[in-house]
Design a protein around this motif. Structure first.
Motif, short mmCIF file in Angstrom:
data_model
loop_
_atom_site.label_atom_id
_atom_site.label_comp_id
_atom_site.label_asym_id
_atom_site.label_seq_id
_atom_site.Cartn_x
_atom_site.Cartn_y
_atom_site.Cartn_z
N GLU A 407 -4.81 -5.34 1.36
CA GLU A 407 -3.93 -4.44 0.61
C GLU A 407 -3.39 -3.30 1.46
OE1 GLU A 407 -4.33 -2.43 -3.72
OE2 GLU A 407 -5.75 -1.66 -2.24
N ARG A 408 -4.25 -2.69 2.29
CA ARG A 408 -3.86 -1.46 2.98
C ARG A 408 -3.35 -1.69 4.40
NH1 ARG A 408 -9.29 1.99 1.15
NH2 ARG A 408 -8.79 2.04 -1.10
N THR A 409 -3.88 -2.68 5.08
CA THR A 409 -3.48 -2.92 6.47
C THR A 409 -2.40 -4.00 6.57
OG1 THR A 409 -5.69 -2.29 7.22
CG2 THR A 409 -4.31 -3.49 8.78
N LEU A 410 -2.65 -5.16 5.94
CA LEU A 410 -1.66 -6.23 5.99
C LEU A 410 -0.50 -5.98 5.04
CD1 LEU A 410 -3.93 -9.43 6.15
CD2 LEU A 410 -2.92 -8.12 8.04
N LYS A 411 -0.71 -5.08 4.06
CA LYS A 411 0.32 -4.76 3.06
C LYS A 411 0.76 -6.00 2.27
CE LYS A 411 0.96 -0.30 3.93
NZ LYS A 411 -0.08 -0.05 4.92
N ILE A 412 -0.21 -6.85 1.96
CA ILE A 412 0.04 -8.02 1.12
C ILE A 412 -0.51 -7.73 -0.27
CG2 ILE A 412 -0.46 -10.46 0.75
CD1 ILE A 412 -0.71 -10.76 3.77
N ASP A 413 0.33 -7.92 -1.27
CA ASP A 413 -0.05 -7.66 -2.65
C ASP A 413 -0.70 -8.91 -3.24
OD1 ASP A 413 -0.30 -6.71 -5.20
OD2 ASP A 413 1.84 -6.75 -5.67
N ASP A 414 -1.98 -8.83 -3.50
CA ASP A 414 -2.75 -9.97 -4.03
C ASP A 414 -3.41 -9.52 -5.34
OD1 ASP A 414 -4.33 -12.16 -4.52
OD2 ASP A 414 -5.40 -12.12 -2.63
#
Length: 525
Positions: A407-414
């Motif tokens: 969520e915070r580093t890769l900025k992928i919304d899962d």
């Protein structure tokens, strides 16, 4: 669009009718659709430590013909018990689809509940049809038989490449449309059991990509992963393919070992979800201008937790059923290890959140339960209870660390944490075999004499085989699925319109409203 659908249906029907009934050689095993001839005295030989030998059987046939006939009945009954066990466990795994539907819907917002449910329902049907068309054939068409079920020897055609005099299997070629020689009671039972495993993989990305994925792009995805991506990697591990032969040809333990699917099922789904989430992008409002994430809470945590409990229940079929044998008493160890790891995963995730964030987050604990289950799925048959608890506890913490990293580093919304639950802990589960396998089970697995042992019990080569399996899964699945989603996005947009996403996808995408009484109605005021 309608003409294209009609053409596809006509082509599939034509191909089905045109499939030749493969001619059998005189000495080739014949299919048995009724199952009447499956299971004989030969299936009693070597079944237990005190079972008759081949010599005993030959002597018995000469001196006691009635006893020989009774031995045939015993053999048939043994295979029948195994088949019933396999089918019942397959039914349990099928029910996990309800668990996924409830968990994913509960962890997402009310305005998209109908859409999320629709994807979880239809991935079952679409995935099954894709697997029936060619997925099963690619995965199991060269497996060469299933001894515990007393048949399926006609699944013996594998495309392979020869390297240094050794054949490395790539995919099977028997069983398309379950037609021809695959019209057999054992093959059909094996199809059902393997299909529900595949469908678990197919449904995992529906959680990561929920709340902004167009249904018209979801449909070709469901066909693609069930027909090609899952079956190919599954063949390499379970269908007699090249990863399973690393032990036989290169003395790397027993080759890549994944008892019930930490990598074959869960990591494959998690990596596919990673590729889809990267291309699809985050939900509107998920990230502030400075890049920090906003919380978008799920609308029904009791529903999500209930879904996780259903998944834990179905997991007994997932893991213990993978023996394909109700007469293999290791099933008690497998089931208990599965249960203990799930408890440890839930507990460690809860304690991590409590210690670092001040509250025992129940949603993270529920996902920790699943993380423990995913991690124990590969090693469940090869470890003791202490190792099972350790594996589950590590999985729960890994889940928490991974969720925040994604969520915070890769900025992928899962929205549901599927990448962390299934992808990360699927890889950890495969790794755990190479570390914790204690040598109490797995004799002759993948054609290698002796039982399965990990690094902590004296066999570092097994760890190497597991690492090769992890790397292969990530590279293959990510590259193929990333490319597929990129190409599909050009043909059929993956992302819904912004105005539809803001209002909710239920009516726009699937023509239902999950909670119509919650919709605010405008009045004359």
């Amino acid at each position: 669009m309608k003409k294209g659908i009609h053409f596809l249906l006509l082509a599939l029907l034509t191909l089905t009718l045109a499939l030749p009934l493969t001619a059998l050689a005189d000495d080739a095993p014949a299919p048995d659709p009724s199952g009447a001839s499956i299971g004989t005295a030969a299936d009693v030989v070597g079944a237990t430590a005190g079972a008759p030998t081949k010599e005993d059987k030959a002597t018995l046939a000469e001196k006691e013909p009635l006893a020989a006939k009774l031995a045939d009945v015993v053999g048939h009954n043994r295979i029948s018990i195994n088949m019933v066990w396999t089918l019942v466990c397959g039914f349990l795994v099928m029910f996990m689809q309800a668990g996924f539907a409830l968990a994913e819907t509960g962890f997402t917002r009310a305005k998209n509940a109908g859409h999320t449910m629709a994807m979880n329902m239809m991935v079952y049907g679409i995935g099954m049809l894709g697997y029936w068309i060619c997925g099963f054939a690619l995965q199991m068409g060269g497996v060469g038989g299933v001894a515990s079920l007393g048949g399926a020897q006609m699944l013996a055609s594998e495309v392979s490449i020869n390297i240094g005099g050794n054949d490395f299997g790539l995919f099977g070629t028997t069983g398309f449309f379950l037609s021809g020689v695959s019209y057999d009671a054992v093959v059909f039972s094996l199809f059902l059991f393997q299909m529900v495993f595949m469908d678990t993989t197919a449904t995992i990305p529906t959680g990561t990509m929920a709340e902004r994925w167009t249904f018209k792009s979801f449909v070709p995805y469901a066909f693609f992963i069930s027909m090609f991506v899952y079956p190919l990697y599954a063949n390499w591990v379970w269908g007699g393919g090249w990863l399973s032969t690393l032990g036989k040809y290169f003395a790397l333990g027993h080759g890549t070992v994944d008892f019930a699917g930490s990598s074959v099922v869960h990591m494959t789904g998690g990596v596919a979800a990673l590729a889809g989430g990267l291309i699809l992008g985050p939900r509107l409002g998920k990230y502030r201008e400075d890049g920090t994430p906003n919380a978008l809470p799920g609308h029904h945590i009791p529903m999500a937790v209930a879904g996780c409990f259903i998944l834990a229940f179905g997991w007994f079929g997932f893991n213990a059923g993978s023996t394909l044998s109700g007469t293999d008493l290791r099933i008690g160890v497998v089931a208990t290890n599965t249960m203990l790891a799930s408890a440890a995963g839930a507990f460690s995730a809860m304690m991590y959140m409590w210690a670092f964030y001040g509250k025992p987050d129940i949603s993270m604990a529920a996902n920790g339960l699943l993380a423990g289950l995913v991690a124990i799925t590969a090693p469940c048959a090869f470890v003791n209870s202490v190792s099972a608890v350790i594996i589950g506890a590590i999985a729960g913490v890994l889940l928490c660390l991974s969720v925040f990293f994604v969520e915070r580093t890769l900025k992928i919304d899962d929205p549901v944490g599927a990448i962390s639950v299934h992808g990360v802990n699927g890889a950890f589960g495969l790794l755990s075999v190479g570390l914790f396998a204690d040598g109490s089970y797995g004799d002759a697995l993948n054609g290698v004499e002796g039982t399965v042992k990990g690094l902590f019990y004296g066999d570092g080569s097994q760890l190497v085989a597991q690492l090769i399996g992890i790397c292969t899964n990530f590279v293959f699945v990510f590259l193929v699925m990333y490319t597929f989603f990129k190409v599909l996005n050009v043909i059929v947009p993956l992302r819904v319109k912004p105005e539809h996403e803001l209002e909710g996808l239920d009516q726009y995408e699937v023509a239902v409203t999950a909670y119509p009484e919650f919709v605010l109605q405008k009045t004359h005021r």
